[in-house]
Enzyme design. Structure first.
Site, PDB file in Angstrom:
ATOM      1  N   HIS A   1     -25.786  12.030  45.202  1.00  0.00           N
ATOM      2  CA  HIS A   1     -25.420  11.115  46.269  1.00  0.00           C
ATOM      3  C   HIS A   1     -25.535   9.678  45.812  1.00  0.00           C
ATOM      4  O   HIS A   1     -26.500   9.294  45.145  1.00  0.00           O
ATOM      5  CB  HIS A   1     -26.375  11.329  47.453  1.00  0.00           C
ATOM      6  N   GLY A   2     -24.529   8.874  46.150  1.00  0.00           N
ATOM      7  CA  GLY A   2     -24.615   7.436  45.923  1.00  0.00           C
ATOM      8  C   GLY A   2     -24.429   6.757  47.262  1.00  0.00           C
ATOM      9  O   GLY A   2     -23.540   7.094  48.023  1.00  0.00           O
TER      10      GLY A   2
ATOM     11  N   GLY B   1     -22.333   4.256  54.150  1.00  0.00           N
ATOM     12  CA  GLY B   1     -21.209   4.994  53.597  1.00  0.00           C
ATOM     13  C   GLY B   1     -21.650   5.513  52.236  1.00  0.00           C
ATOM     14  O   GLY B   1     -22.743   5.209  51.788  1.00  0.00           O
ATOM     15  N   CYS B   2     -20.841   6.346  51.549  1.00  0.00           N
ATOM     16  CA  CYS B   2     -21.410   6.985  50.376  1.00  0.00           C
ATOM     17  C   CYS B   2     -20.399   7.720  49.525  1.00  0.00           C
ATOM     18  O   CYS B   2     -19.238   7.847  49.851  1.00  0.00           O
ATOM     19  CB  CYS B   2     -22.431   8.032  50.770  1.00  0.00           C
ATOM     20  N   ALA B   3     -20.945   8.259  48.399  1.00  0.00           N
ATOM     21  CA  ALA B   3     -20.225   9.206  47.562  1.00  0.00           C
ATOM     22  C   ALA B   3     -21.080  10.445  47.429  1.00  0.00           C
ATOM     23  O   ALA B   3     -22.301  10.342  47.359  1.00  0.00           O
ATOM     24  CB  ALA B   3     -19.988   8.597  46.187  1.00  0.00           C
TER      25      ALA B   3
END
Ligand code: SF4
Ligand code: SF4
Lengths: 365, 500, 245
Positions: free
Chosen positions: A183-184, A13-15
């Site tokens: 992106h994180g 999952g991510c930001a």
């Protein structure tokens, strides 16, 4: 050991976040770091990265090849390959600084290079295809080496860590770009491999991506029929190749490519005007296996701008905002307001509805 | 003639307390097993003629009947089983080829049952198909590599496609092998559900022309009822090269099944045997197949996709590649458990390979050859439920042919005596008094119910995987895991073992 | 009358042009310089005439249903495949598998034919396909034959040449084959019975041959004035006892 490539499908999952200056004015990496840092809790420290467009104006005719090497042996082999196949103008270490929370980096190098004329002529390929095949060749066949990015006047900076730490590590405040994406990452497993962080790239394309695609197995096997080698087991790699296939190789318009990856539902197609209906039906029939199914939001970066898109039933968040010169996209509105408290316009696109941000005067990516 | 050593395969038990001697069973059994004995004033049964089709059991108003396997046993022998011994006795008495009906019943591995499906947990959401969109639409036909525009920038037409609302078609069953009412039931259900029905090689009965848009007309080696109008009456043409139940063998519809209607539809004289040669005599080689494919395309003005159906045999992957490059738009592969109206037992039970392995191998090879994106792939050969369909599509099929299951929904009880023409359920028969037992409207409804149920199940399974369009499942073998399979089997199927 | 020069034209384009001309109402088309183009007359239902000068390719008139084709030259394999109606006149010899599963119409061949001619030919009601061959035929003549008529004349053949090969009428279960001359028992399939001609047969034969003789300028009486044999199936159910139930 620098970690290694995954044997099985990576889930995460991510930001994501992105900023474009539509006039092409460049700005430093500080803002994008602030934006992605605000969404710290969406990642878990196992991957962060940035794509920056417009950072190498002095080398804008050359392909900027960013590399990770596990060790000097790997570097030596790739150097040999690159020297044979490219004219290298500059080869240098990418400057980094010591950061507490970033450990065990690989050897990080960059080259500014053009294809060797004779080899290029022998191959009979166009410039960009020659570079793309070289990239896939290195990634598939050179142990301990990984091409991080390979476009012109752009570069990707990524690694294992929280994105804000990665940004600091790479001294991104010293670079100026007109388009930044970030992106994180929040992977469920822990491969801890630098190459596995986002953005993923090929030539000018870069992708940051949030979500996990259930159609990966279908997408991957479809791409293989066109000569793409998905070696990374990540959705992001597959998405990058899908866009490369449709936009660069098949010359689809961005709108058409969107109709493939986030295809309208058949029930919507049924209600379209005959002409549009035919086009969309044809796209869906031919590119059925390019449909990205499952939750995703992505930012596809390119030298002319970006495309932001989420899945057709909107299982992942995406917010867009605009002010006089800039367009912002992010997983959360707060990540935009952190750097632009009062945008002129803020909206959330509908599922499958593309948001296209372009440099002024450009007609499409 | 000497003793034929026959013993009843089944024993009929009649509960005397329940039996009211109504003689329903007598009227229902075309094998004339039940007889009302005038002298004894009660029902008696000749067990020896019973085929265990369950007709009398299901229609007995007092549930007085039970059919059991004959409990009498031969001396235990794993090699010379009772079945083996009886087959030999039969042949010793007649000198004939052992004949049977329906699909392979032997205890060989059913790979569908060794494949498990995936579902989403946390990292991506499952989807609730009752309230969110879930798309099963499928197009069969040749696809270009990429979207194409003409000089003026107009989008070029796609080659002809079959549009399926659910990735299911009814497999080829000819009028002749099954009754007109069975054909009507299937054709009607296909029309109503947006699927396809396949004529098989028995021609196209005039009552079915109304379903032309939902019909695949078959061209087999016997060319029965094949003419220009026939070819153009359906939505697609299928060249039948082989059939899973009897690869490499022709067909033989005995003359007693060729009554007035069958004769008219097949365009052969009444009462004559309808012989289908083993090969097409215009196909002795792959380039000949190309020739026939294009002969059919010429005859249909390139408006109909052409499918080629083959049996799953050892080198099926190479054959399928040849078929794709010979210009077929659809390849249909029929596995060795596929049904049939009549087949030599030894062939049915011993020739060909499981469709699961064939499918995996063909899909892989077509991908290696970069042909899979152009040609459609349909599989059959015992698709028993919706999970089999999902597994088939994840292994790489575009759609499946369903035949035996459709017949079971019409009332077939798998007695495997289709070749006798005395099907008590009005399916594999041409006897008017039996045919009329199957009401085509009721039949169509039952088939529709089955497929509707299956499509709900498919949607549930897809939703669980977090997929809302079938194309994202197609060839997506990551959704599959094996259980109880060897490394080799996993390798061929291209899937991992459960737990990995 | 239209003329098409087919020199170097691929079959797909050629056949499309033929279909277009027919759709415009053209009723007679001459095709010159034909060499190897497949599927000429494939699926045609029109009452039209195609005159073919050259060597047409395989599957000539496959699925044909009404048109008349005249071939001034030799034909190849698969002529009249699954043909339902129409007429084909060939002023030369042809290859294998002529009239496979043919159900209607007529084929006249002046010269010889190859293997498996008339295989699985069938008749149905008023549809009784007819193939007449002026020369000789190869093996499996009329294999599986289920209806219609085939007449093999063996005219103008070399002394030592057999009129027909082996396995004639193997699996035959309908139709009739007339052969001008004798066949040996070993030459025919076991499902076939050989007999002489009776009055009715002679009448039938004469009827069939009059058109043929006219077409190719033979003297009908002379052609008829020879010993013929008739091959007919023993049974419409050759394999009735093959199975153990
Ligand atoms: S054959 Fe069928 S109907 Fe007849 S007795 Fe047996 S089960 Fe009953
Ligand atoms: S179709 Fe009829 S005869 Fe055949 S297995 Fe089913 S019930 Fe028996």
């Amino acid at each position: 050991m620098k970690g290694s490539r995954a044997e099985e499908k990576i889930m995460s999952g991510c930001a994501i976040s992105g900023i474009l200056n539509r006039k092409g004015n460049r700005f430093s990496g500080e803002e994008i770091i602030d934006s992605i840092a605000l969404m710290h809790d969406r990642s878990n420290g196992l991957g962060g990265g940035f794509a920056a467009y417009g950072i190498y104006p002095e080398f804008k005719e050359q392909y900027a090849i960013h590399m990770f090497y596990d060790d000097l042996d790997a570097k030596e082999e790739v150097d040999y390959f690159l020297n044979r196949h490219f004219n290298i103008v500059v080869a240098e270490k990418i400057p980094t600084r010591e950061v507490d929370k970033v450990s065990n980096p690989p050897i990080i190098w960059r080259y500014f290079a053009t294809p060797n004329e004779q080899k290029l002529a022998e191959s009979g390929l166009a410039d960009d295809e020659y570079v793309a095949q070289s990239v896939m060749n290195i990634n598939a066949n050179y142990r301990g080496a990984f091409v991080v990015s390979s476009g012109k006047n752009m570069g990707v900076f990524k690694g294992v860590g929280y994105p804000e730490d990665i940004g600091e590590f790479y001294k991104l405040e010293e670079y100026e770009a007109y388009l930044w994406t970030a992106h994180g990452r929040f992977p469920t497993n822990t491969p801890g491999w630098w190459g596995g962080a986002h953005p993923f790239t090929l030539l000018d394309w870069s992708i940051v991506h949030n979500g996990e695609i259930s159609s990966y197995g279908a997408n991957k096997r479809y791409l293989e029929m066109f000569g793409y080698k998905c070696t990374m087991q990540t959705d992001t790699e597959a998405i990058t190749y899908l866009f490369d296939l449709m936009l660069r190789k098949h010359k689809l318009s961005l709108e058409s490519a969107v109709k493939a990856v986030a295809a309208p539902l058949w029930s919507q197609i049924e209600r379209m005007e005959p002409k549009e209906k035919k086009i969309v039906t044809t796209i869906r029939t031919i590119y059925g296996n390019a449909l990205l199914n499952g939750p995703f939001s992505i930012i596809l970066g390119h030298k002319d701008g970006f495309l932001a898109l989420n899945d057709r039933i909107k299982l992942r968040p995406l917010v867009v905002a605009e002010d006089k010169e800039r367009t912002y996209v992010a997983s959360e509105e707060s990540a935009i307001r952190e750097i632009c408290p009062e945008p002129e316009k803020v909206w959330t696109p509908r599922g499958g509805e593309p948001v296209i941000g372009l440099l002024e005067g450009r007609r499409g990516v | 003639m000497s003793l034929d050593y026959k013993v009843p395969e089944f024993i009929i038990e009649r509960d005397r307390d329940k039996c009211i001697d109504c003689q329903v069973c007598e009227r229902q059994c075309a094998n004339q097993v039940h007889i009302y004995d005038q002298d004894l004033e009660k029902m008696v049964a000749q067990d020896i003629d019973c085929v265990n089709c369950q007709r009398c059991v299901k229609l007995c108003p007092t549930n007085a009947l039970t059919i059991r396997e004959n409990p009498s046993e031969y001396k235990k022998n794993k090699n010379w089983t009772g079945n083996m011994i009886e087959n030999i006795q039969k042949q010793a008495a007649s000198g004939g080829i052992l004949l049977t009906g329906m699909g392979n019943p032997t205890a060989k591995k059913i790979y569908w049952d060794h494949i498990l499906l995936n579902a989403s947990q946390v990292t991506n959401p499952s989807i609730d198909p009752l309230r969110e969109p879930m798309e099963l639409k499928t197009f069969l036909g040749r696809k270009p590599d990429q979207i194409e525009f003409d000089e003026s920038g107009e989008l070029k037409d796609l080659p002809p496609q079959l549009e399926l609302d659910i990735p299911i078609m009814f497999g080829a069953m000819s009028f002749g092998s099954i009754s007109i009412n069975a054909c009507k039931s299937l054709a009607q259900a296909a029309s109503d559900l947006g699927l396809m029905y396949n004529t098989g090689e028995g021609g196209f009965h005039e009552d079915l022309y109304q379903h032309g848009e939902r019909t695949i007309v078959q061209v087999a080696s016997g060319r029965f009822g094949v003419h220009n109008e026939y070819l153009n009456a359906g939505a697609a043409v299928e060249i039948k090269v082989g059939q899973g139940a009897k690869p490499g063998i022709g067909g033989h519809l005995p003359g007693e099944k060729v009554g007035a209607e069958v004769s008219k539809t097949r365009m052969i004289p009444k009462g004559s045997d309808a012989l289908s040669p083993a090969p097409h005599h215009d196909i002795y080689s792959i380039e000949d197949l190309r020739q026939l494919i294009y002969a059919l395309k010429e005859a249909t003005d390139y408006k109909k996709p052409v499918s080629v159906k083959i049996a799953a045999v050892h080198n099926v992957a190479a054959i399928a590649t040849g078929i794709a490059s010979a210009g077929a738009d659809i390849i249909a592969i029929d596995g060795y458990r596929g049904g049939t109206g009549a087949a030599p037992t030894m062939i049915r039970d011993n020739v060909g390979i499981p469709v699961e392995l064939a499918l995996a191998a063909v899909d892989d090879r077509l991908r290696q050859e970069e042909l899979r994106k152009n040609v459609s792939l349909v599989v059959s050969g015992s698709i028993r439920n919706s999970a089999d369909i999902v597994k088939a599509i994840a292994l790489g099929a575009d759609a499946v042919y369903v035949a035996s299951a459709a017949l079971i929904s019409l009332g077939c009880h798998m007695c495997q005596k289709c070749y006798t023409g005395k099907c008590n359920w009005g399916i594999a028969t041409q006897r008017p008094e039996l045919v009329k037992r199957l009401n085509p409207e009721v039949g169509a409804q039952r088939v529709k119910n089955l497929i509707t149920g299956w499509s709900h199940e498919i949607k549930e399974i897809l939703g669980g995987m977090g997929i809302n369009a079938l194309e994202s499942l197609r060839g997506n073998r990551l959704m599959l895991r094996g259980i109880d399979l060897t490394d080799k089997e996993l390798e061929i199927l291209g899937i991992k073992h459960a737990g990995k | 009358m239209a003329v098409i020069d087919a020199q170097g034209v691929y079959y797909r384009e050629l056949n499309q042009r033929i279909k277009e001309l027919l759709a415009r109402g053209e009723r007679e088309i001459t095709l010159n310089n034909i060499n190897g183009q497949r599927y000429i007359g494939d699926g045609l239902t029109e009452q039209a005439k195609l005159i073919i000068n050259g060597t047409p390719g395989n599957d000539l008139a496959a699925f044909g249903n009404g048109a008349e084709l005249v071939i001034n030259g030799n034909g190849q394999d698969g002529i009249a495949n699954t043909m339902n109606g129409g007429q084909i006149i060939i002023h030369g010899s042809v290859g294998d598998t002529l009239g496979y599963s043919m159900r209607g119409g007529e084929v006249y061949v002046k010269g010889d034919v190859g293997y498996r001619v008339g295989i699985h030919m069938k008749g149905y009601q008023d549809k009784q396909p007819l193939i007449i061959i002026g020369g000789t035929a190869g093996d499996f003549f009329g294999e599986y034959m289920a209806g219609g008529r085939m007449i093999l004349l063996g005219l103008d053949r070399a002394e030592a040449q057999d009129i027909v090969g082996n396995y004639v009428g193997a699996g035959m279960h309908g139709g009739v084959i007339y052969i001008r001359g004798q066949v040996e028992d070993y030459q025919v399939g076991q499902e076939v019975k050989i007999s002489g001609l009776d009055e009715d047969d002679r009448k039938e034969l004469k009827g069939y041959l009059s058109g043929y003789c006219q077409e190719f300028d033979y003297d009908l009486e002379e052609v008829l004035n020879a010993e013929f044999c008739k091959l007919a199936p023993c049974s419409a159910r050759p394999y009735g006892n093959l199975y153990a139930y």
